[in-house]
Design a protein around this motif. Structure first.
Motif, PDB file in Angstrom:
ATOM      1  N   LEU A 364       0.851  -1.208   0.000  1.00  0.00           N
ATOM      2  CA  LEU A 364       0.000   0.000   0.000  1.00  0.00           C
ATOM      3  C   LEU A 364       0.880   1.249   0.000  1.00  0.00           C
ATOM      4  N   LYS A 365       1.873   1.250   0.888  1.00  0.00           N
ATOM      5  CA  LYS A 365       2.769   2.415   1.005  1.00  0.00           C
ATOM      6  C   LYS A 365       3.506   2.654  -0.310  1.00  0.00           C
ATOM      7  N   LYS A 366       4.074   1.585  -0.855  1.00  0.00           N
ATOM      8  CA  LYS A 366       4.843   1.723  -2.100  1.00  0.00           C
ATOM      9  C   LYS A 366       3.939   2.171  -3.252  1.00  0.00           C
ATOM     10  N   ALA A 367       2.654   1.801  -3.174  1.00  0.00           N
ATOM     11  CA  ALA A 367       1.724   2.162  -4.248  1.00  0.00           C
ATOM     12  C   ALA A 367       1.083   3.520  -4.002  1.00  0.00           C
ATOM     13  N   GLY A 368       1.544   4.226  -2.955  1.00  0.00           N
ATOM     14  CA  GLY A 368       1.110   5.615  -2.790  1.00  0.00           C
ATOM     15  C   GLY A 368       0.214   5.929  -1.602  1.00  0.00           C
ATOM     16  N   ALA A 369      -0.076   4.952  -0.746  1.00  0.00           N
ATOM     17  CA  ALA A 369      -0.978   5.227   0.384  1.00  0.00           C
ATOM     18  C   ALA A 369      -0.279   6.035   1.462  1.00  0.00           C
ATOM     19  N   ASN A 370      -1.043   6.884   2.103  1.00  0.00           N
ATOM     20  CA  ASN A 370      -0.535   7.663   3.217  1.00  0.00           C
ATOM     21  C   ASN A 370      -0.906   6.937   4.513  1.00  0.00           C
ATOM     22  N   ILE A 371      -0.103   5.925   4.840  1.00  0.00           N
ATOM     23  CA  ILE A 371      -0.405   5.142   6.043  1.00  0.00           C
ATOM     24  C   ILE A 371       0.806   5.133   6.966  1.00  0.00           C
ATOM     25  N   LYS A 372       0.549   4.813   8.227  1.00  0.00           N
ATOM     26  CA  LYS A 372       1.635   4.693   9.185  1.00  0.00           C
ATOM     27  C   LYS A 372       2.111   3.240   9.173  1.00  0.00           C
ATOM     28  N   LEU A 373       3.274   3.033   8.574  1.00  0.00           N
ATOM     29  CA  LEU A 373       3.792   1.664   8.425  1.00  0.00           C
ATOM     30  C   LEU A 373       3.881   0.950   9.773  1.00  0.00           C
ATOM     31  N   GLY A 374       3.362  -0.252   9.804  1.00  0.00           N
ATOM     32  CA  GLY A 374       3.457  -1.074  11.018  1.00  0.00           C
ATOM     33  C   GLY A 374       2.241  -0.976  11.920  1.00  0.00           C
ATOM     34  N   SER A 375       1.362   0.006  11.662  1.00  0.00           N
ATOM     35  CA  SER A 375       0.259   0.204  12.612  1.00  0.00           C
ATOM     36  C   SER A 375      -0.801  -0.896  12.499  1.00  0.00           C
ATOM     37  N   GLY A 376      -0.981  -1.436  11.290  1.00  0.00           N
ATOM     38  CA  GLY A 376      -1.936  -2.537  11.136  1.00  0.00           C
ATOM     39  C   GLY A 376      -1.448  -3.788  11.852  1.00  0.00           C
ATOM     40  N   VAL A 377      -0.178  -4.102  11.640  1.00  0.00           N
ATOM     41  CA  VAL A 377       0.408  -5.274  12.308  1.00  0.00           C
ATOM     42  C   VAL A 377       0.369  -5.092  13.821  1.00  0.00           C
ATOM     43  N   ALA A 378       0.680  -3.868  14.278  1.00  0.00           N
ATOM     44  CA  ALA A 378       0.658  -3.597  15.722  1.00  0.00           C
ATOM     45  C   ALA A 378      -0.735  -3.882  16.288  1.00  0.00           C
ATOM     46  N   LYS A 379      -1.752  -3.485  15.549  1.00  0.00           N
ATOM     47  CA  LYS A 379      -3.140  -3.706  16.004  1.00  0.00           C
ATOM     48  C   LYS A 379      -3.410  -5.209  16.167  1.00  0.00           C
ATOM     49  N   ILE A 380      -2.988  -5.984  15.173  1.00  0.00           N
ATOM     50  CA  ILE A 380      -3.200  -7.443  15.243  1.00  0.00           C
ATOM     51  C   ILE A 380      -2.441  -8.030  16.428  1.00  0.00           C
ATOM     52  N   LEU A 381      -1.187  -7.595  16.583  1.00  0.00           N
ATOM     53  CA  LEU A 381      -0.379  -8.115  17.696  1.00  0.00           C
ATOM     54  C   LEU A 381      -1.046  -7.797  19.034  1.00  0.00           C
ATOM     55  N   GLU A 382      -1.621  -6.600  19.145  1.00  0.00           N
ATOM     56  CA  GLU A 382      -2.301  -6.239  20.398  1.00  0.00           C
ATOM     57  C   GLU A 382      -3.494  -7.163  20.654  1.00  0.00           C
ATOM     58  N   ILE A 383      -4.285  -7.408  19.616  1.00  0.00           N
ATOM     59  CA  ILE A 383      -5.457  -8.293  19.805  1.00  0.00           C
ATOM     60  C   ILE A 383      -4.988  -9.703  20.159  1.00  0.00           C
ATOM     61  N   LEU A 384      -3.995 -10.202  19.428  1.00  0.00           N
ATOM     62  CA  LEU A 384      -3.520 -11.569  19.692  1.00  0.00           C
ATOM     63  C   LEU A 384      -2.901 -11.675  21.088  1.00  0.00           C
ATOM     64  N   ASN A 385      -2.249 -10.600  21.503  1.00  0.00           N
ATOM     65  CA  ASN A 385      -1.628 -10.601  22.833  1.00  0.00           C
ATOM     66  C   ASN A 385      -2.689 -10.708  23.935  1.00  0.00           C
ATOM     67  N   GLU A 386      -3.888 -10.201  23.652  1.00  0.00           N
ATOM     68  CA  GLU A 386      -4.983 -10.261  24.633  1.00  0.00           C
ATOM     69  C   GLU A 386      -5.770 -11.565  24.527  1.00  0.00           C
ATOM     70  N   THR A 387      -5.485 -12.337  23.466  1.00  0.00           N
ATOM     71  CA  THR A 387      -6.253 -13.570  23.232  1.00  0.00           C
ATOM     72  C   THR A 387      -5.546 -14.751  23.869  1.00  0.00           C
ATOM     73  N   GLU A 388      -6.264 -15.509  24.644  1.00  0.00           N
ATOM     74  CA  GLU A 388      -5.660 -16.695  25.290  1.00  0.00           C
ATOM     75  C   GLU A 388      -5.321 -17.750  24.243  1.00  0.00           C
TER      76      GLU A 388
END
Lengths: 388, 388
Positions: A364-388
């Motif tokens: 997405l970033k390379k194709a021109g998106a204005n996103i904060k790299l790593g924030s999507g993965v961070a979100k998943i890691l946070e959810i998984l970290n809370e999941t037993e």
């Protein structure tokens, strides 16, 4: 950047065919049995016994040599006579496929159409059935792969049966991954395919039907089909058991191995995993500010359709995804260039969804998106970290 | 959390055996040729021709049926007589292995020992050689897998040869991934193995030697080895060519396929990829505040050793990694419970390093680390985004 091996071994994150477990590949490479032997019959019967609980049914299962579309074809040719009224519930490309088949075999084929991305609403089905009380069959796409919408099948089924019609459900991308209760939900004609949540290569269509559907089939002329004449299947299978035509032997070996894996995981665990993977991937996209195509409350757990953010060049995005070794797919028809779709079926777990998401971010970033790299993965890691 | 399939298909992020490309698996499953046939000889010779450029040599290559340790054994038994003085440069477990072999076959085996995590320094080698001008052979572990240190082989080789000694280099985890110039760097005896950067299962050891080494071998008694008597190999291969003992035929099929992939990628591209993967993974760890074991300036590009941060339970970390489907390894000997190691060899590209890193983050967090989830992956994505 040099992604030589990633390009050679594309991870299939398309909504089927999916990545296949090594045990399934191994099984498919076993020496062929003759298909009219007790060795093969034993495998066939074992597959049926192990398939039934994946959709909570006691009905026989028919494993047709053909793709999922053969099952859809069989549903209509076996259940619909020329003069029968059929209602097709259509909110995507796969609903449209059933619509096309219905129009070939019925002179009274009606359509309830919803916008791409929106679900079929039970009240609209109710309304149309009230106006068409002579409707014999209603068809629904349970999980509409082209838009990533999960239609409310159980609610609609109730309305359909209250009006004396039968229900055909295309469960090609739901069964085996998400919840399907064929008997409880009164699905009269069930269709699925091998290359989605069942974790096999393409080539098998799975069909099953209720006693009511079987009665209906006996009233429908037998001269509108041959290869997928299910009464012929039923008769042959009640004997040897033998399929009327040569079965896809290697794929049946694979099916047996895949069903063994499914039961080793446990169907309930499997469904929960698919739901969690859908949830975390959607959360990542929302964290990145990417909009989803499917309306809230009706989002698929096996496939996600995301709308390209402003500034993103879709063809560049696709090229980067391929370069980094993840095969995703775009939109079909009017959705072409507007969305991309990711399948999270069969063996996609935390590891795979993290891989897919991190590569999606980079592309997405390379194709021109204005996103904060790593924030999507961070979100998943946070959810998984809370999941037993 | 249910990671059923990830647990079943552990991604090998240990420093060998590594993940293997499907084309290599396919090749290894081909029907066996008899090993004394022209069909097999053709494959053997093709492998040699394709192996030589991976280490920039014109010397014959010997593919021994055995693990990498057989090659180390062969180096000493073929090159060292009882009365020969050998210096072993040792800064990790694999250096210690060569030390053990040397002590069995030489009565004058000396060791230059460095702390785990530190590189062998050329000036210390110089010093010891000045004190021991009668040294016949110096042994070095190019890439010390147990500590993830890349020793400065070319500089040390120059000093060794200035003192009239020969050099044996264990290149088991460097060759095929990082730069090895056997002829230019004057490696007299080269050893590597199949299950690391060459992308095969374990079972083959690769050895090659210089003309000087061959001369030396002729002076060493032949009664201290048989299975890996390389003069016997050289003689047999100069004829048919045939190996003196039964070669590992399927592994040779796999080697041919893997070498084809290596050259399709291009050796220079391959080295750059391994270096980039090492760089981005180390950057991610540093971003997460995790310390590396290897001293700066001497860090391996094919394996990374990281020190467990305070508060992390190492066994919990290992359990979570396995649960999420990534197999990493811990420290050996006194490093046990202090470090974990990740191999980034063979087919590890951007996709794989992102997968490994995201799972490492999750496992670290779950095992008690105080890290900002997603920050390591974000760092990698930023570097990759800047990389053409």
């Amino acid at each position: 950047m040099n992604s030589f091996y990633s390009e050679l071994t594309q991870f299939l994150a398309i909504p089927g065919p999916v990545e296949i477990h090594p045990k399934v590949y191994e099984a498919m490479n076993r020496h062929l049995y003759g298909h009219r032997t007790d060795q093969f019959r034993k495998i066939y019967v074992d597959c049926e016994k192990k398939f039934q609980p994946t959709i909570q049914t006691n009905q026989p299962i028919y494993f047709l040599a053909g793709s999922g579309s053969l099952g859809l074809h069989a549903a209509i040719t076996n259940m619909v006579a020329k003069e029968d009224k059929v209602i097709n519930l259509v909110n995507g490309k796969f609903g449209e496929r059933v619509e096309k088949i219905s129009q070939r075999f019925s002179n009274y084929s009606l359509v309830l159409r919803e916008e791409y991305g929106r679900a079929i609403k039970p009240e609209k089905v109710q309304e149309l059935l009230e106006k068409n009380p002579d409707t014999k069959l209603v068809t629904i796409t349970h999980n509409e792969t082209s838009t990533a919408v999960l239609n409310p099948l159980p609610e609609i089924s109730k309305i359909v049966h209250d009006h004396g019609a039968l229900l055909m459900a295309d469960c090609i991308t739901s069964a085996g991954g998400d919840l399907v209760k064929m008997d409880d939900w009164k699905i009269d004609f069930f269709v699925s395919g091998s290359q989605k949540c069942y974790g096999l290569p393409p080539g098998l269509s799975f069909v099953s039907f209720s006693d009511e559907a079987a009665k209906r089939m006996e009233e429908v002329p037998r001269n509108q089909d041959f290869y997928s004449d299910l009464l012929m299947y039923r008769e042959k299978m009640s004997k040897a058991p033998d399929t009327p035509f040569t079965p896809a032997v290697s794929l049946m070996y694979g099916l047996q191995a895949s069903l063994d894996l499914i039961h080793e995981e446990g169907m309930e665990n499997r469904i929960n995993r698919h739901r969690l993977m859908g949830t975390v991937y959607r959360s990542a996209l929302e964290e990145l500010g990417v909009e989803l195509l499917a309306e809230e409350g009706y989002r698929s757990n096996t496939v996600t359709a995301a709308i390209f953010p402003n500034g993103v060049d879709p063809s560049k995005f696709m090229t980067y995804m391929k370069q980094y070794g993840i095969l995703v797919t775009g939109g079909q028809g009017s959705l072409k260039g507007k969305i991309w779709r990711v399948g999270h079926m069969n063996l996609v777990g935390p590891r795979e969804i993290l891989t897919i998401t991190s590569v999606v971010e980079l592309a997405l970033k390379k194709a021109g998106a204005n996103i904060k790299l790593g924030s999507g993965v961070a979100k998943i890691l946070e959810i998984l970290n809370e999941t037993e």
